[in-house]
Design a protein around this motif. Structure first.
Motif, PDB file in Angstrom:
ATOM      1  N   CYS A 123     -14.052  -9.070 -21.822  1.00 48.85           N
ATOM      2  CA  CYS A 123     -14.636  -8.935 -23.159  1.00 48.85           C
ATOM      3  C   CYS A 123     -15.166  -7.526 -23.402  1.00 48.85           C
ATOM      4  O   CYS A 123     -15.124  -7.025 -24.533  1.00 48.85           O
ATOM      5  N   GLU A 124     -15.686  -6.888 -22.373  1.00 50.36           N
ATOM      6  CA  GLU A 124     -16.198  -5.527 -22.539  1.00 50.36           C
ATOM      7  C   GLU A 124     -15.079  -4.513 -22.755  1.00 50.36           C
ATOM      8  O   GLU A 124     -15.279  -3.471 -23.390  1.00 50.36           O
ATOM      9  N   ARG A 125     -13.873  -4.803 -22.244  1.00 48.66           N
ATOM     10  CA  ARG A 125     -12.797  -3.813 -22.271  1.00 48.66           C
ATOM     11  C   ARG A 125     -11.785  -4.017 -23.387  1.00 48.66           C
ATOM     12  O   ARG A 125     -11.218  -3.052 -23.887  1.00 48.66           O
ATOM     13  N   LEU A 126     -11.524  -5.261 -23.766  1.00 45.72           N
ATOM     14  CA  LEU A 126     -10.459  -5.503 -24.732  1.00 45.72           C
ATOM     15  C   LEU A 126     -10.788  -4.875 -26.081  1.00 45.72           C
ATOM     16  O   LEU A 126     -11.934  -4.872 -26.516  1.00 45.72           O
ATOM     17  N   ARG A 127      -9.754  -4.354 -26.741  1.00 45.52           N
ATOM     18  CA  ARG A 127      -9.908  -3.606 -27.974  1.00 45.52           C
ATOM     19  C   ARG A 127      -9.574  -4.495 -29.175  1.00 45.52           C
ATOM     20  O   ARG A 127      -9.058  -5.594 -29.032  1.00 45.52           O
ATOM     21  N   SER A 128      -9.861  -3.950 -30.335  1.00 46.27           N
ATOM     22  CA  SER A 128      -9.472  -4.638 -31.569  1.00 46.27           C
ATOM     23  C   SER A 128      -7.966  -4.884 -31.562  1.00 46.27           C
ATOM     24  O   SER A 128      -7.175  -3.974 -31.308  1.00 46.27           O
ATOM     25  N   GLY A 129      -7.567  -6.119 -31.808  1.00 46.75           N
ATOM     26  CA  GLY A 129      -6.146  -6.473 -31.792  1.00 46.75           C
ATOM     27  C   GLY A 129      -5.678  -7.054 -30.485  1.00 46.75           C
ATOM     28  O   GLY A 129      -4.640  -7.726 -30.444  1.00 46.75           O
ATOM     29  N   ASP A 130      -6.407  -6.792 -29.384  1.00 46.64           N
ATOM     30  CA  ASP A 130      -6.074  -7.433 -28.113  1.00 46.64           C
ATOM     31  C   ASP A 130      -6.494  -8.903 -28.163  1.00 46.64           C
ATOM     32  O   ASP A 130      -7.343  -9.299 -28.967  1.00 46.64           O
ATOM     33  N   ARG A 131      -5.917  -9.698 -27.281  1.00 44.91           N
ATOM     34  CA  ARG A 131      -6.211 -11.133 -27.266  1.00 44.91           C
ATOM     35  C   ARG A 131      -6.566 -11.591 -25.856  1.00 44.91           C
ATOM     36  O   ARG A 131      -5.910 -11.208 -24.889  1.00 44.91           O
ATOM     37  N   LEU A 132      -7.598 -12.402 -25.792  1.00 41.33           N
ATOM     38  CA  LEU A 132      -8.001 -13.059 -24.556  1.00 41.33           C
ATOM     39  C   LEU A 132      -7.662 -14.534 -24.695  1.00 41.33           C
ATOM     40  O   LEU A 132      -8.133 -15.203 -25.617  1.00 41.33           O
ATOM     41  N   VAL A 133      -6.822 -15.041 -23.795  1.00 42.79           N
ATOM     42  CA  VAL A 133      -6.423 -16.447 -23.835  1.00 42.79           C
ATOM     43  C   VAL A 133      -7.044 -17.153 -22.636  1.00 42.79           C
ATOM     44  O   VAL A 133      -6.639 -16.941 -21.488  1.00 42.79           O
ATOM     45  N   ILE A 134      -8.062 -17.973 -22.903  1.00 42.61           N
ATOM     46  CA  ILE A 134      -8.718 -18.753 -21.848  1.00 42.61           C
ATOM     47  C   ILE A 134      -7.917 -20.028 -21.661  1.00 42.61           C
ATOM     48  O   ILE A 134      -7.736 -20.815 -22.594  1.00 42.61           O
ATOM     49  N   LEU A 135      -7.414 -20.238 -20.445  1.00 44.23           N
ATOM     50  CA  LEU A 135      -6.480 -21.318 -20.146  1.00 44.23           C
ATOM     51  C   LEU A 135      -7.103 -22.344 -19.203  1.00 44.23           C
ATOM     52  O   LEU A 135      -7.900 -21.994 -18.323  1.00 44.23           O
ATOM     53  N   TYR A 136      -6.694 -23.597 -19.373  1.00 43.97           N
ATOM     54  CA  TYR A 136      -7.215 -24.659 -18.506  1.00 43.97           C
ATOM     55  C   TYR A 136      -6.158 -25.738 -18.343  1.00 43.97           C
ATOM     56  O   TYR A 136      -5.536 -26.174 -19.318  1.00 43.97           O
ATOM     57  N   SER A 137      -5.977 -26.161 -17.092  1.00 47.34           N
ATOM     58  CA  SER A 137      -5.027 -27.227 -16.768  1.00 47.34           C
ATOM     59  C   SER A 137      -5.802 -28.513 -16.463  1.00 47.34           C
ATOM     60  O   SER A 137      -6.430 -28.623 -15.403  1.00 47.34           O
ATOM     61  N   PRO A 138      -5.822 -29.494 -17.375  1.00 45.63           N
ATOM     62  CA  PRO A 138      -6.524 -30.751 -17.104  1.00 45.63           C
ATOM     63  C   PRO A 138      -5.934 -31.467 -15.893  1.00 45.63           C
ATOM     64  O   PRO A 138      -4.754 -31.318 -15.564  1.00 45.63           O
ATOM     65  N   ALA A 139      -6.766 -32.256 -15.238  1.00 43.76           N
ATOM     66  CA  ALA A 139      -6.352 -32.961 -14.024  1.00 43.76           C
ATOM     67  C   ALA A 139      -5.823 -34.354 -14.333  1.00 43.76           C
ATOM     68  O   ALA A 139      -6.206 -34.974 -15.329  1.00 43.76           O
ATOM     69  N   LYS A 140      -4.938 -34.824 -13.465  1.00 44.54           N
ATOM     70  CA  LYS A 140      -4.590 -36.242 -13.495  1.00 44.54           C
ATOM     71  C   LYS A 140      -5.823 -37.054 -13.120  1.00 44.54           C
ATOM     72  O   LYS A 140      -6.637 -36.629 -12.307  1.00 44.54           O
ATOM     73  N   PHE A 141      -5.937 -38.237 -13.703  1.00 40.60           N
ATOM     74  CA  PHE A 141      -7.118 -39.053 -13.451  1.00 40.60           C
ATOM     75  C   PHE A 141      -7.163 -39.515 -11.995  1.00 40.60           C
ATOM     76  O   PHE A 141      -6.173 -39.955 -11.431  1.00 40.60           O
ATOM     77  N   ARG A 142      -8.344 -39.386 -11.436  1.00 40.06           N
ATOM     78  CA  ARG A 142      -8.629 -39.930 -10.115  1.00 40.06           C
ATOM     79  C   ARG A 142     -10.065 -40.417 -10.153  1.00 40.06           C
ATOM     80  O   ARG A 142     -10.965 -39.659 -10.492  1.00 40.06           O
ATOM     81  N   LYS A 143     -10.276 -41.682  -9.843  1.00 45.64           N
ATOM     82  CA  LYS A 143     -11.613 -42.258  -9.974  1.00 45.64           C
ATOM     83  C   LYS A 143     -12.593 -41.500  -9.094  1.00 45.64           C
ATOM     84  O   LYS A 143     -12.401 -41.377  -7.889  1.00 45.64           O
ATOM     85  N   PRO A 144     -13.671 -40.972  -9.689  1.00 52.17           N
ATOM     86  CA  PRO A 144     -14.618 -40.159  -8.916  1.00 52.17           C
ATOM     87  C   PRO A 144     -15.555 -41.021  -8.077  1.00 52.17           C
ATOM     88  O   PRO A 144     -15.738 -42.214  -8.321  1.00 52.17           O
ATOM     89  N   SER A 145     -16.160 -40.381  -7.088  1.00 53.42           N
ATOM     90  CA  SER A 145     -17.158 -41.045  -6.260  1.00 53.42           C
ATOM     91  C   SER A 145     -18.458 -41.193  -7.035  1.00 53.42           C
ATOM     92  O   SER A 145     -18.805 -40.357  -7.869  1.00 53.42           O
ATOM     93  N   LEU A 146     -19.179 -42.276  -6.752  1.00 52.45           N
ATOM     94  CA  LEU A 146     -20.492 -42.485  -7.369  1.00 52.45           C
ATOM     95  C   LEU A 146     -21.615 -42.249  -6.362  1.00 52.45           C
ATOM     96  O   LEU A 146     -22.720 -42.770  -6.504  1.00 52.45           O
ATOM     97  N   ASP A 147     -21.322 -41.434  -5.330  1.00 52.55           N
ATOM     98  CA  ASP A 147     -22.374 -41.052  -4.394  1.00 52.55           C
ATOM     99  C   ASP A 147     -23.374 -40.146  -5.096  1.00 52.55           C
ATOM    100  O   ASP A 147     -22.996 -39.241  -5.849  1.00 52.55           O
ATOM    101  N   LEU A 148     -24.651 -40.375  -4.836  1.00 56.40           N
ATOM    102  CA  LEU A 148     -25.700 -39.550  -5.434  1.00 56.40           C
ATOM    103  C   LEU A 148     -25.928 -38.349  -4.529  1.00 56.40           C
ATOM    104  O   LEU A 148     -26.489 -38.453  -3.439  1.00 56.40           O
ATOM    105  N   LEU A 149     -25.463 -37.174  -4.972  1.00 59.13           N
ATOM    106  CA  LEU A 149     -25.563 -35.966  -4.167  1.00 59.13           C
ATOM    107  C   LEU A 149     -26.710 -35.092  -4.664  1.00 59.13           C
ATOM    108  O   LEU A 149     -26.839 -34.877  -5.870  1.00 59.13           O
TER     109      LEU A 149
END
Length: 326
Positions: A123-149
């Motif tokens: 963000c500090e370096r990109l100039r006017s007209g440049d684009r930052l594309v924040i990408l995310y790959s969602p996960a396949k469902f897997r039932k999470p643990s209910l351990d209290l950590l």
């Protein structure tokens, strides 16, 4: 100080589609999905930077690293000052090419400190007209643990996002993202004792995620306190960015604001980006959980969601949002 106006576009790639960026930054993690976006990126090898972890090099880590090596991606360790130096040099080299940049940052396998380092540098370096594309790959469902950590440690995700020393007479607000860690959200709210809480609940593509999240967060009942539950959709991150931006803008003049971004990594990225716009008025914290449970491998569900941010010349205080699909 990042104070430029921006325009945010919604991006969604279905299985098999290429991610059209000119350069890519991502992390080599232990999950299978940490290589998914790199597999679908059309960025040249010399314009792709992979950050490898110095710990938790288990499960799919070695396969992921070997793939980055086969692709001839530049690889840098997350240890010491090497990360800051290499990320800065990588971005400067992109700028020196004299063409508009479409920089993809895959946050799927990034911890929040690495994410903050990369996003703030971009963000500090990109100039006017440049684009930052924040990408995310969602996960396949897997039932999470209910351990209290238990929570082990906490601190700012980055020195630039520690926030300012606020007036103790001002109200305190907390922005917290919900995840599948059993009881953690309630523990954080009890620890901070905010005057107002904004609880962000992700809505994804598989209804089983929401069911598991409700179980881990006590039916979204956070007791006798002032709080608001705000839903956000994983396929519309620009709307999330706009919601956070507006919330910070309206509250920061009279309230000390703290972000605790649990949940999908894309929520952490949205918090870091918008907090940077309003620094030093917003702090972003990173909590570490007990490591009593072994890590689990996670596969990508086949889709990629993103938020494309275009920086503009003008500097008014309110953003524009364009929710157009690719």
């Amino acid at each position: 100080m990042i104070s430029r106006r921006y325009r945010a576009h919604r991006r969604l790639w279905r299985e098999g589609e290429d991610v059209n960026v000119t350069s890519l930054l991502y992390a080599i993690g232990y999950e299978t999905r940490s290589r998914f976006i790199a597999d679908h990126s059309i960025a040249p090898s010399e314009d792709s930077l992979a950050i490898e972890y110095s710990s938790n090099r288990t499960l799919s880590f070695q396969v992921n690293k070997e793939q980055a090596e086969r692709k001839k991606h530049l690889i840098v360790s997350d240890e010491g000052s090497a990360l800051d130096t290499t990320v800065s040099a990588f971005l400067d080299r992109q700028l020196d090419m004299g063409r508009p940049i479409v920089l993809g940052v895959d946050v799927s396998a990034m911890n929040r400190s690495i994410m903050a380092t990369v996003l703030l540098a971009a963000c500090e370096r990109l100039r006017s007209g440049d684009r930052l594309v924040i990408l995310y790959s969602p996960a396949k469902f897997r039932k999470p643990s209910l351990d209290l950590l238990p929570l082990r440690t906490f601190g700012p995700v980055h020195p630039d996002l520690t926030g300012a020393l606020g007036d103790p007479s001002r109200n305190r607000s907390i922005v917290i993202g919900l995840g599948y860690e059993y009881g953690v959200s309630l523990n954080v709210l009890d620890s901070h004792e905010p005057d107002m809480s904004f609880v962000f609940r992700p809505v994804g593509f598989d209804p089983r995620f929401l069911e598991s999240m409700e179980e881990a967060n006590f039916g979204f009942d956070f007791g006798e306190r002032n709080y608001e539950v705000i839903d956000y959709n994983l396929d519309d991150i620009p709307r999330l960015v706009g919601t956070l931006d507006g919330l910070f803008l309206s509250a920061k003049h009279s309230t000390n604001i703290t972000c605790v971004p649990f949940g999908p990594k894309i929520f952490s990225a949205a918090c870091i980006f918008t907090a940077a716009l309003h620094r030093p008025d917003v702090s972003v914290l990173r909590y570490s959980l007990s490591d009593l449970v072994d890590p689990n491998d996670v596969e990508a569900d086949g889709s990629i969601v993103g938020c494309e941010i275009e920086f503009l010349n003008q500097k008014p205080r309110l953003p524009q949002h364009d929710h157009s699909d690719q």
